[in-house]
Design an enzyme around this catalytic site. Sequence first.
Site, PDB file in Angstrom:
ATOM      1  N   LYS A  15       0.820  -1.209   0.000  1.00  0.00           N
ATOM      2  CA  LYS A  15       0.000   0.000   0.000  1.00  0.00           C
ATOM      3  C   LYS A  15       0.860   1.268   0.000  1.00  0.00           C
ATOM      4  O   LYS A  15       2.069   1.213   0.280  1.00  0.00           O
ATOM      5  CB  LYS A  15      -0.928  -0.035   1.226  1.00  0.00           C
ATOM      6  CG  LYS A  15      -1.942  -1.187   1.178  1.00  0.00           C
ATOM      7  CD  LYS A  15      -2.941  -1.101   2.332  1.00  0.00           C
ATOM      8  CE  LYS A  15      -3.977  -2.212   2.240  1.00  0.00           C
ATOM      9  NZ  LYS A  15      -5.024  -2.088   3.306  1.00  0.00           N
ATOM     10  N   TYR A  55     -12.396  -2.672  -3.604  1.00  0.00           N
ATOM     11  CA  TYR A  55     -12.972  -2.696  -2.248  1.00  0.00           C
ATOM     12  C   TYR A  55     -14.497  -2.699  -2.268  1.00  0.00           C
ATOM     13  O   TYR A  55     -15.128  -2.231  -1.312  1.00  0.00           O
ATOM     14  CB  TYR A  55     -12.442  -1.507  -1.440  1.00  0.00           C
ATOM     15  CG  TYR A  55     -11.040  -1.728  -0.889  1.00  0.00           C
ATOM     16  CD1 TYR A  55     -10.742  -2.831  -0.081  1.00  0.00           C
ATOM     17  CD2 TYR A  55     -10.015  -0.830  -1.161  1.00  0.00           C
ATOM     18  CE1 TYR A  55      -9.463  -3.034   0.431  1.00  0.00           C
ATOM     19  CE2 TYR A  55      -8.726  -1.028  -0.644  1.00  0.00           C
ATOM     20  CZ  TYR A  55      -8.463  -2.126   0.152  1.00  0.00           C
ATOM     21  OH  TYR A  55      -7.198  -2.324   0.665  1.00  0.00           O
ATOM     22  N   PHE A  63     -15.646   3.825   6.588  1.00  0.00           N
ATOM     23  CA  PHE A  63     -14.234   4.007   6.243  1.00  0.00           C
ATOM     24  C   PHE A  63     -13.962   3.866   4.753  1.00  0.00           C
ATOM     25  O   PHE A  63     -12.812   3.950   4.324  1.00  0.00           O
ATOM     26  CB  PHE A  63     -13.351   3.037   7.050  1.00  0.00           C
ATOM     27  CG  PHE A  63     -13.594   1.566   6.800  1.00  0.00           C
ATOM     28  CD1 PHE A  63     -13.037   0.912   5.708  1.00  0.00           C
ATOM     29  CD2 PHE A  63     -14.376   0.827   7.676  1.00  0.00           C
ATOM     30  CE1 PHE A  63     -13.241  -0.442   5.493  1.00  0.00           C
ATOM     31  CE2 PHE A  63     -14.589  -0.535   7.473  1.00  0.00           C
ATOM     32  CZ  PHE A  63     -14.020  -1.168   6.373  1.00  0.00           C
ATOM     33  N   ARG A  91      -1.926 -14.076   4.139  1.00  0.00           N
ATOM     34  CA  ARG A  91      -2.709 -13.388   5.185  1.00  0.00           C
ATOM     35  C   ARG A  91      -2.046 -13.569   6.563  1.00  0.00           C
ATOM     36  O   ARG A  91      -2.083 -12.670   7.404  1.00  0.00           O
ATOM     37  CB  ARG A  91      -4.136 -13.935   5.216  1.00  0.00           C
ATOM     38  CG  ARG A  91      -4.923 -13.746   3.923  1.00  0.00           C
ATOM     39  CD  ARG A  91      -5.629 -12.441   3.830  1.00  0.00           C
ATOM     40  NE  ARG A  91      -6.649 -12.268   4.822  1.00  0.00           N
ATOM     41  CZ  ARG A  91      -7.407 -11.178   4.909  1.00  0.00           C
ATOM     42  NH1 ARG A  91      -7.229 -10.169   4.051  1.00  0.00           N
ATOM     43  NH2 ARG A  91      -8.323 -11.065   5.836  1.00  0.00           N
ATOM     44  N   THR A  97      -5.755  -7.191  10.771  1.00  0.00           N
ATOM     45  CA  THR A  97      -5.985  -5.895  10.125  1.00  0.00           C
ATOM     46  C   THR A  97      -5.403  -4.704  10.879  1.00  0.00           C
ATOM     47  O   THR A  97      -4.827  -3.800  10.270  1.00  0.00           O
ATOM     48  CB  THR A  97      -7.508  -5.681   9.923  1.00  0.00           C
ATOM     49  OG1 THR A  97      -8.023  -6.810   9.198  1.00  0.00           O
ATOM     50  CG2 THR A  97      -7.794  -4.412   9.159  1.00  0.00           C
ATOM     51  N   ARG A 108       2.421  -6.476   9.412  1.00  0.00           N
ATOM     52  CA  ARG A 108       1.733  -5.381  10.111  1.00  0.00           C
ATOM     53  C   ARG A 108       2.197  -5.272  11.567  1.00  0.00           C
ATOM     54  O   ARG A 108       2.321  -4.171  12.109  1.00  0.00           O
ATOM     55  CB  ARG A 108       0.225  -5.606  10.038  1.00  0.00           C
ATOM     56  CG  ARG A 108      -0.359  -5.340   8.635  1.00  0.00           C
ATOM     57  CD  ARG A 108      -1.736  -5.943   8.482  1.00  0.00           C
ATOM     58  NE  ARG A 108      -2.417  -5.562   7.257  1.00  0.00           N
ATOM     59  CZ  ARG A 108      -3.542  -6.124   6.825  1.00  0.00           C
ATOM     60  NH1 ARG A 108      -4.110  -7.105   7.518  1.00  0.00           N
ATOM     61  NH2 ARG A 108      -4.108  -5.725   5.701  1.00  0.00           N
ATOM     62  N   ASN A 122      -2.353   0.183   6.785  1.00  0.00           N
ATOM     63  CA  ASN A 122      -1.834  -1.054   7.367  1.00  0.00           C
ATOM     64  C   ASN A 122      -0.922  -1.835   6.413  1.00  0.00           C
ATOM     65  O   ASN A 122      -0.831  -3.060   6.487  1.00  0.00           O
ATOM     66  CB  ASN A 122      -2.982  -1.910   7.919  1.00  0.00           C
ATOM     67  CG  ASN A 122      -3.955  -2.326   6.838  1.00  0.00           C
ATOM     68  OD1 ASN A 122      -3.757  -1.995   5.669  1.00  0.00           O
ATOM     69  ND2 ASN A 122      -4.983  -3.062   7.209  1.00  0.00           N
ATOM     70  N   HIS A 125      -2.160  -5.414   1.423  1.00  0.00           N
ATOM     71  CA  HIS A 125      -3.425  -6.113   1.175  1.00  0.00           C
ATOM     72  C   HIS A 125      -3.093  -7.515   0.682  1.00  0.00           C
ATOM     73  O   HIS A 125      -2.140  -7.704  -0.069  1.00  0.00           O
ATOM     74  CB  HIS A 125      -4.226  -5.384   0.079  1.00  0.00           C
ATOM     75  CG  HIS A 125      -5.335  -6.224  -0.495  1.00  0.00           C
ATOM     76  ND1 HIS A 125      -6.568  -6.322   0.105  1.00  0.00           N
ATOM     77  CD2 HIS A 125      -5.366  -7.057  -1.569  1.00  0.00           C
ATOM     78  CE1 HIS A 125      -7.325  -7.160  -0.591  1.00  0.00           C
ATOM     79  NE2 HIS A 125      -6.614  -7.615  -1.618  1.00  0.00           N
ATOM     80  N   GLU A 136      -9.687 -10.195  -7.979  1.00  0.00           N
ATOM     81  CA  GLU A 136      -8.728  -9.100  -7.826  1.00  0.00           C
ATOM     82  C   GLU A 136      -7.583  -9.207  -8.843  1.00  0.00           C
ATOM     83  O   GLU A 136      -7.121  -8.192  -9.366  1.00  0.00           O
ATOM     84  CB  GLU A 136      -8.173  -9.105  -6.392  1.00  0.00           C
ATOM     85  CG  GLU A 136      -9.248  -8.730  -5.371  1.00  0.00           C
ATOM     86  CD  GLU A 136      -8.819  -8.971  -3.925  1.00  0.00           C
ATOM     87  OE1 GLU A 136      -7.658  -9.365  -3.687  1.00  0.00           O
ATOM     88  OE2 GLU A 136      -9.661  -8.745  -3.023  1.00  0.00           O
TER      89      GLU A 136
HETATM   90  P1  DAT Z   1      -7.968  -6.789   5.551  1.00  0.00           P
HETATM   91  O1  DAT Z   1      -7.130  -5.798   4.782  1.00  0.00           O
HETATM   92  O2  DAT Z   1      -7.249  -7.287   6.762  1.00  0.00           O
HETATM   93  O3  DAT Z   1      -8.529  -7.877   4.688  1.00  0.00           O
HETATM   94  P2  DAT Z   1     -10.640  -5.638   5.518  1.00  0.00           P
HETATM   95  O4  DAT Z   1     -10.850  -6.325   4.222  1.00  0.00           O
HETATM   96  O5  DAT Z   1     -11.653  -5.868   6.599  1.00  0.00           O
HETATM   97  O6  DAT Z   1      -9.203  -5.959   6.131  1.00  0.00           O
HETATM   98  O7  DAT Z   1     -10.601  -4.064   5.280  1.00  0.00           O
HETATM   99  C1  DAT Z   1      -9.958  -3.562   4.130  1.00  0.00           C
HETATM  100  C2  DAT Z   1      -9.099  -2.398   4.546  1.00  0.00           C
HETATM  101  O8  DAT Z   1      -9.919  -1.345   5.029  1.00  0.00           O
HETATM  102  C3  DAT Z   1      -8.158  -2.700   5.708  1.00  0.00           C
HETATM  103  O9  DAT Z   1      -6.956  -3.243   5.239  1.00  0.00           O
HETATM  104  C4  DAT Z   1      -7.977  -1.359   6.338  1.00  0.00           C
HETATM  105  C5  DAT Z   1      -9.307  -0.695   6.127  1.00  0.00           C
HETATM  106  N1  DAT Z   1     -10.190  -0.840   7.277  1.00  0.00           N
HETATM  107  C6  DAT Z   1     -10.806  -1.955   7.722  1.00  0.00           C
HETATM  108  N2  DAT Z   1     -11.535  -1.727   8.803  1.00  0.00           N
HETATM  109  C7  DAT Z   1     -11.395  -0.402   9.061  1.00  0.00           C
HETATM  110  C8  DAT Z   1     -11.891   0.484  10.062  1.00  0.00           C
HETATM  111  N3  DAT Z   1     -12.712   0.062  11.027  1.00  0.00           N
HETATM  112  N4  DAT Z   1     -11.514   1.786  10.018  1.00  0.00           N
HETATM  113  C9  DAT Z   1     -10.700   2.239   9.041  1.00  0.00           C
HETATM  114  N5  DAT Z   1     -10.189   1.461   8.072  1.00  0.00           N
HETATM  115  C10 DAT Z   1     -10.536   0.164   8.076  1.00  0.00           C
HETATM  116 MG    MG Z   2      -9.865  -7.710   3.072  1.00  0.00          MG
END
Ligand code: DAT
Ligand code: MG
Length: 144
Positions: A15, A55, A63, A91, A97, A108, A122, A125, A136
């Site tokens: 990222k 996304y 968010f 992962r 996350t 992370r 973070n 991805h 994707e």
């Molecule tokens: P991951 O990247 O671990 O698969 P995710 O798919 O739930 O997590 O979310 C996608 C991205 O969105 C994540 O990498 C960071 C952001 N994100 C997730 N939850 C969030 C939150 N509560 N507040 C802000 N950003 C968030």
């Molecule tokens: Mg995800």
Amino acid sequence: MTDAPKTERTLVLVKPDAVRRGLTGEVLRRVEAKGYTLVAAELRTADDALLAEHYAEHAGKGFFAPLVEFMGSGPVLAVVVEGHRVIEGFRVLAGTTEPTTAAPGTIRGDLGRDWGLSVTQNLVHGSDSAESAAREIALWFPSL
Ligand code: DAT
Ligand code: MG
């Protein structure tokens, strides 16, 4: 009885925060040290349309807009990675996350923290399932 080897591909994004901090090499080092293979890699700044597709599962969440804005704030390194159980395996390498609480030893957990605002930044991805990986990879690397 042993299962047949299950070679898979996953989409990894380094990222914009990780690219800005000069951590692309460190992320790829960990992927390669684990024994996975790089299939394709491209450094690019993604536009809103691509990021909204990427996304899509988070559309409508609070968010979502900050996430898309952050992800388009600079180049990402998009990488297709291949290996046995790589979807799950990456992962685990990435960690959970939220960087603050991600386990030490993970990308992370070792390299990230939150910045007092959100967990958006973070570092990496990784696709979360075979279906997500196929979707994707087609999105980021239509020629593959
Ligand atoms: P991951 O990247 O671990 O698969 P995710 O798919 O739930 O997590 O979310 C996608 C991205 O969105 C994540 O990498 C960071 C952001 N994100 C997730 N939850 C969030 C939150 N509560 N507040 C802000 N950003 C968030
Ligand atoms: Mg995800």
